[in-house]
Design a protein around this motif. Structure first.
Motif, PDB file in Angstrom:
ATOM      1  N   THR A   1      -5.001   4.985  -4.607  1.00  0.00           N
ATOM      2  CA  THR A   1      -5.512   4.217  -3.616  1.00  0.00           C
ATOM      3  C   THR A   1      -6.674   4.490  -2.718  1.00  0.00           C
ATOM      4  OG1 THR A   1      -4.172   4.960  -1.917  1.00  0.00           O
ATOM      5  CG2 THR A   1      -3.153   3.171  -3.279  1.00  0.00           C
ATOM      6  N   ALA A   2      -7.614   3.619  -2.613  1.00  0.00           N
ATOM      7  CA  ALA A   2      -8.981   3.853  -1.758  1.00  0.00           C
ATOM      8  C   ALA A   2      -9.092   2.463  -1.144  1.00  0.00           C
ATOM      9  CB  ALA A   2      -9.957   4.393  -2.742  1.00  0.00           C
ATOM     10  N   PHE A   3      -9.675   2.541   0.225  1.00  0.00           N
ATOM     11  CA  PHE A   3     -10.060   1.578   0.785  1.00  0.00           C
ATOM     12  C   PHE A   3     -11.253   1.602   1.801  1.00  0.00           C
ATOM     13  CE2 PHE A   3      -5.562   1.809   0.511  1.00  0.00           C
ATOM     14  CZ  PHE A   3      -4.972   0.452   0.124  1.00  0.00           C
ATOM     15  N   LEU A   4     -11.909   0.552   2.154  1.00  0.00           N
ATOM     16  CA  LEU A   4     -13.397   0.657   2.666  1.00  0.00           C
ATOM     17  C   LEU A   4     -13.044   0.179   4.183  1.00  0.00           C
ATOM     18  CD1 LEU A   4     -15.880  -1.190   0.308  1.00  0.00           C
ATOM     19  CD2 LEU A   4     -15.763   1.202   0.990  1.00  0.00           C
ATOM     20  N   LEU A   5     -13.499   0.580   5.163  1.00  0.00           N
ATOM     21  CA  LEU A   5     -13.701   0.337   6.594  1.00  0.00           C
ATOM     22  C   LEU A   5     -15.165   0.141   6.986  1.00  0.00           C
ATOM     23  CD1 LEU A   5     -11.187   2.307   8.327  1.00  0.00           C
ATOM     24  CD2 LEU A   5     -10.822  -0.286   7.842  1.00  0.00           C
ATOM     25  N   LEU A   6     -15.718  -0.887   7.554  1.00  0.00           N
ATOM     26  CA  LEU A   6     -16.905  -0.903   8.112  1.00  0.00           C
ATOM     27  C   LEU A   6     -17.079  -0.378   9.487  1.00  0.00           C
ATOM     28  CD1 LEU A   6     -20.008  -1.840   7.747  1.00  0.00           C
ATOM     29  CD2 LEU A   6     -19.113  -4.129   9.009  1.00  0.00           C
ATOM     30  N   HIS A   7     -17.749   0.575   9.714  1.00  0.00           N
ATOM     31  CA  HIS A   7     -17.729   1.534  10.931  1.00  0.00           C
ATOM     32  C   HIS A   7     -18.623   0.981  11.968  1.00  0.00           C
ATOM     33  CE1 HIS A   7     -15.453   5.460  10.446  1.00  0.00           C
ATOM     34  NE2 HIS A   7     -14.726   4.512   9.392  1.00  0.00           N
TER      35      HIS A   7
ATOM     36  N   VAL B   1       0.821  -1.186   0.087  1.00  0.00           N
ATOM     37  CA  VAL B   1      -0.063   0.032  -0.056  1.00  0.00           C
ATOM     38  C   VAL B   1       0.887   1.221  -0.264  1.00  0.00           C
ATOM     39  CG1 VAL B   1      -1.764   1.417   1.306  1.00  0.00           C
ATOM     40  CG2 VAL B   1      -2.034  -1.004   1.177  1.00  0.00           C
ATOM     41  N   LEU B   2       1.766   1.479   0.716  1.00  0.00           N
ATOM     42  CA  LEU B   2       2.854   2.621   0.779  1.00  0.00           C
ATOM     43  C   LEU B   2       3.579   2.601  -0.430  1.00  0.00           C
ATOM     44  CD1 LEU B   2       3.868   2.450   4.687  1.00  0.00           C
ATOM     45  CD2 LEU B   2       2.073   3.726   3.862  1.00  0.00           C
ATOM     46  N   ASP B   3       3.764   1.441  -1.108  1.00  0.00           N
ATOM     47  CA  ASP B   3       4.497   1.761  -2.230  1.00  0.00           C
ATOM     48  C   ASP B   3       3.698   2.415  -3.255  1.00  0.00           C
ATOM     49  OD1 ASP B   3       6.902   0.565  -1.304  1.00  0.00           O
ATOM     50  OD2 ASP B   3       6.501  -1.481  -2.265  1.00  0.00           O
ATOM     51  N   CYS B   4       2.515   2.193  -3.164  1.00  0.00           N
ATOM     52  CA  CYS B   4       1.675   2.979  -4.256  1.00  0.00           C
ATOM     53  C   CYS B   4       1.883   4.376  -4.186  1.00  0.00           C
ATOM     54  CB  CYS B   4       0.098   2.607  -3.847  1.00  0.00           C
ATOM     55  SG  CYS B   4      -0.250   0.855  -4.201  1.00  0.00           S
ATOM     56  N   GLN B   5       2.239   5.016  -3.149  1.00  0.00           N
ATOM     57  CA  GLN B   5       2.395   6.454  -2.937  1.00  0.00           C
ATOM     58  C   GLN B   5       3.910   7.028  -3.200  1.00  0.00           C
ATOM     59  OE1 GLN B   5      -0.213   8.130  -2.321  1.00  0.00           O
ATOM     60  NE2 GLN B   5      -1.061   6.161  -2.086  1.00  0.00           N
ATOM     61  N   GLN B   6       4.705   5.911  -3.779  1.00  0.00           N
ATOM     62  CA  GLN B   6       6.194   6.460  -4.359  1.00  0.00           C
ATOM     63  C   GLN B   6       6.040   7.230  -5.449  1.00  0.00           C
ATOM     64  OE1 GLN B   6       8.628   6.155  -2.296  1.00  0.00           O
ATOM     65  NE2 GLN B   6       7.121   5.406  -0.858  1.00  0.00           N
TER      66      GLN B   6
END
Length: 223
Positions: free
Chosen positions: A68-74, A56-61
């Motif tokens: 990138t986008a991610f889901l969290l169930l709150h 995931v962090l490599d995507c920001q290089q």
């Protein structure tokens, strides 16, 4: 031709950015980017949370700049979408800060009202849920929604229930670029995600490639 990171557009919302096919390095082929979120029922043939975080962090290089986008169930029962998960790097020659090496993400839109906020990304997000979850099959979920249109959640299911199966998922899932605008528009109930995003996946014959995202939503919609 190798993917060329797009030149950032001025006066562009995140929704517009993700909706632009030119900003999708995968060109609607999401098998590989979602592979780290496909978890087999048995064995340990999957990436560790540390390995997923590193990807995931490599995507920001600078040389990749993969959106990138991610889901969290709150706890509110809604699926919340976060973009651009990144770490705060220690700065050479400057005193350490409480944020060094911590993960952060952005939520909300840049435009038109600059409602975007920065949140600290939960440290356990790339871990697996602690147990297998029994969920309805695609057909079972479709039938259940038709039979009980006012229900937002389904199940729980018993071990011997027909039309169900066990799945394993991480606490978060990557959202492919073409589906991000829908999740940015509102914090969705899992049911709404099923009838809109999952339906779009099916309409475009992407069920196999997007199975990890579908499974994540199947878990989210299950009591």
């Amino acid at each position: 031709m190798a993917y060329q990171p797009p030149t950032p557009a001025r006066n562009c919302s995140y929704s517009d950015f993700f909706a632009n096919p030119a900003n999708d390095p995968f060109q609607n082929n999401y098998t590989r980017i979602l592979a780290p979120y496909h978890i087999p029922l048995a064995g340990n043939d999957f990436l560790t949370p540390v390995q997923v975080q590193r990807l995931v962090l490599d995507c920001q290089q600078t040389n990749s700049r993969i959106p990138t986008a991610f889901l969290l169930l709150h706890p509110d029962g809604l699926l919340h979408c976060y973009v651009q998960v990144d770490s705060f790097a220690p700065r050479a020659g400057l005193p350490p800060t409480p944020w060094d090496n911590q993960l952060f993400a952005q939520k909300g839109e840049l435009l038109p009202d600059n409602s975007m906020t920065i949140i600290q990304w939960p440290g356990q997000s790339f871990h697996l849920l602690q147990r297998q979850i029994r969920v309805g099959s695609i057909a079972t979920i479709d039938e259940s929604i038709l039979a009980a249109p006012n229900e937002n959640m389904l199940g729980p299911y018993n071990d011997n229930d027909d039309g169900t199966e066990l799945v394993r998922v991480r606490r978060t899932c990557y959202v492919p670029p073409s589906f991000v605008p829908a999740f940015l528009a509102t914090n969705m109930t899992p049911k709404l995600a099923w009838t809109t995003v999952v339906q779009s996946i099916r309409d475009n014959n992407q069920e196999v490639a997007c199975k990890p995202l579908i499974d994540f939503i199947r878990v989210a919609i299950t009591r």
